[in-house]
Design a protein around this motif. Structure first.
Motif, PDB file in Angstrom:
ATOM      1  N   LEU A  57      24.989  29.224 -11.773  1.00  0.00           N
ATOM      2  CA  LEU A  57      24.794  29.129 -10.572  1.00  0.00           C
ATOM      3  C   LEU A  57      25.021  27.536 -10.930  1.00  0.00           C
ATOM      4  CD1 LEU A  57      20.941  30.476  -9.883  1.00  0.00           C
ATOM      5  CD2 LEU A  57      22.639  30.388  -8.493  1.00  0.00           C
ATOM      6  N   THR A  58      24.288  26.997 -12.279  1.00  0.00           N
ATOM      7  CA  THR A  58      25.155  25.338 -12.436  1.00  0.00           C
ATOM      8  C   THR A  58      27.159  25.116 -12.211  1.00  0.00           C
ATOM      9  OG1 THR A  58      25.187  25.413 -15.152  1.00  0.00           O
ATOM     10  CG2 THR A  58      22.634  24.931 -13.206  1.00  0.00           C
ATOM     11  N   SER A  60      28.585  26.852 -10.401  1.00  0.00           N
ATOM     12  CA  SER A  60      28.706  27.189  -8.671  1.00  0.00           C
ATOM     13  C   SER A  60      28.207  25.420  -7.854  1.00  0.00           C
ATOM     14  CB  SER A  60      28.524  28.549  -8.234  1.00  0.00           C
ATOM     15  OG  SER A  60      28.937  29.555  -8.377  1.00  0.00           O
ATOM     16  N   PHE A  61      27.009  25.273  -8.008  1.00  0.00           N
ATOM     17  CA  PHE A  61      26.440  24.900  -7.406  1.00  0.00           C
ATOM     18  C   PHE A  61      26.114  23.133  -7.946  1.00  0.00           C
ATOM     19  CE2 PHE A  61      24.910  28.749  -5.899  1.00  0.00           C
ATOM     20  CZ  PHE A  61      25.363  29.036  -4.305  1.00  0.00           C
ATOM     21  N   ARG A  65      22.357  19.619  -8.152  1.00  0.00           N
ATOM     22  CA  ARG A  65      21.173  20.483  -6.787  1.00  0.00           C
ATOM     23  C   ARG A  65      20.564  21.527  -7.768  1.00  0.00           C
ATOM     24  NH1 ARG A  65      25.111  23.182  -2.097  1.00  0.00           N
ATOM     25  NH2 ARG A  65      24.847  20.817  -2.717  1.00  0.00           N
ATOM     26  N   ASP A 176      27.014  15.262 -11.701  1.00  0.00           N
ATOM     27  CA  ASP A 176      27.266  16.392 -11.715  1.00  0.00           C
ATOM     28  C   ASP A 176      28.695  16.077 -11.925  1.00  0.00           C
ATOM     29  OD1 ASP A 176      26.078  18.126 -11.166  1.00  0.00           O
ATOM     30  OD2 ASP A 176      26.115  17.848  -8.903  1.00  0.00           O
TER      31      ASP A 176
END
Length: 385
Positions: A57-58, A60-61, A65, A176
């Protein structure tokens, strides 16, 4: 950097707040030790399930977030514990909270890796020191709430409100990694299961989790029942372990620069494991305090350094990556927190708690050869790439 430190502290506050209210939660649901123990397993189950997917998830996003959403979800789930009317309801609430906190945990570590790479400073132990102090703060707040007679729901609702305020203030300050588009779509996840270095680093984190869990969960009971201490003195034993770990982590950057991560793991394993073995063998209250202090000092760097090395093992040529590798190692480590307490309890049932703590000490010592093997595996991978 400050924002990421705050999120580590918030994670510790959430954990310390609910874990310290377990006696009140047990009274709330009318559960005996056996049923309560099964309910408490829910948190570990949720954390393991969430950690296994959060790395992807991290990737990808982005960590910011995922970190923001998981922090908000943790704040929303926390007060639900105070509404649980039965052991089953509490267990389900803890599964939900564990999943939220597990996602929170991996995302904040990924955010920490971004800071480490940007600053070129080995700061992972310092970030985990912030978690430790957050846990102590959460536990202190829980003690105040219990003294004031606040029921768990009201207390945890207040904590949730404070977490949301801190989230609103600091989430935009989390950075990020900036990655090219092709790096985002490149999959490195399956490779984790085929890389010996990651399994070995997962072993380091797993052994650390078992030894740390044994120290945290059984130190007070051991001091009271096996070393004849009062309940107040026994509680201080756990405090000595926790504070020793937190303070030692503050010096992690300096120690890692001086000795290197592998030597730090080996030395820490021998100190931490030796402390637990010494505690198990010497029938002395003074040695008990010293032994658990050594355990806190020695184990302080194990988990954060293992995560740091896992992220480094997944770093791509463009300087990004490592989210999936970090998530993989974290997932294995969480299984140690799940299996550790029943393992120690089972050994104690078959023999006694001193023997069980001695076994936990030997497991901690096993980190040393595992870390050496991980370094060798990393060198072999570097040659073959």
């Amino acid at each position: 950097m400050v924002a990421v430190l705050v999120f580590f502290a918030l994670n510790g506050v959430v954990f310390g707040s609910w874990a310290s209210r377990v006696p009140a939660l047990a009274a709330q649901i009318g559960a005996q030790e056996g049923a309560l123990g099964l309910s408490l397993l829910g948190a570990s189950v949720g954390m393991i399930a969430a950690a296994s997917v959060t790395g992807r998830l991290t990737a990808s996003f982005g960590a910011r977030r995922v970190l923001g959403l998981s922090t908000l979800a943790s704040a929303a789930a926390l007060p639900l514990l105070g509404l649980a009317p039965s052991p089953l309801a509490l267990g389900l609430a803890l599964v939900l909270l564990g999943a939220c906190v597990g996602t929170f945990d991996v995302a904040m570590n990924v955010a920490a890796v971004t800071v480490i790479r940007a600053t070129e400073r080995p700061m992972m132990p310092i970030f985990h020191a912030s978690f430790s102090f957050g846990g102590l703060l959460g536990a202190s707040g829980a003690a105040v709430a219990a003294f004031a007679g606040l029921p768990p729901f009201q207390h945890l609702l207040i904590v949730s409100g404070l977490v949301v305020v801190a989230l609103a203030v600091f989430v935009r300050q989390v950075s990020d990694e900036v990655r090219p588009a092709e790096a985002v779509t490149t999959s490195t996840g399956p490779a984790a299961f085929r890389r010996p270095v990651l399994w070995l680093l997962a072993g380091v984190a797993l052994f650390s989790a078992v030894a740390e869990g044994a120290s945290a969960d059984w130190s007070a009971l051991f001091a009271a029942e096996y070393r004849g201490m009062s309940e107040a003195s026994a509680a201080i034993v756990y405090g000595v372990f926790s504070i020793a770990m937190a303070v030692t982590r503050l010096f992690g950057e300096r120690a890692q620069r001086r000795f290197g991560p592998e030597r730090l793991l080996v030395f820490g394993a021998l100190v931490g494991g030796g402390g637990l073995i010494l505690t198990a063998l010497a029938p002395s209250a003074v040695v008990t305090f010293a032994g658990f202090a050594l355990a806190g000092v020695g184990l302080a760097y194990m988990f954060p350094v293992a995560l740091d090395l896992a992220a480094a093992a997944g770093r791509r040529a463009d300087g990004t990556g490592g989210e999936r590798e970090l998530g993989f190692v974290t997932t294995i480590a969480y299984s140690g927190f799940l299996a550790g307490p029943p393992l120690v309890g089972g050994i104690a049932h078959l023999s006694d708690l001193a023997v069980a703590l001695g076994v936990a000490g030997m497991i901690a010592c096993a980190i040393a050869p595992t870390a050496i093997a991980a370094r060798a595996a990393a060198k072999r991978e570097a040659v073959t790439v």
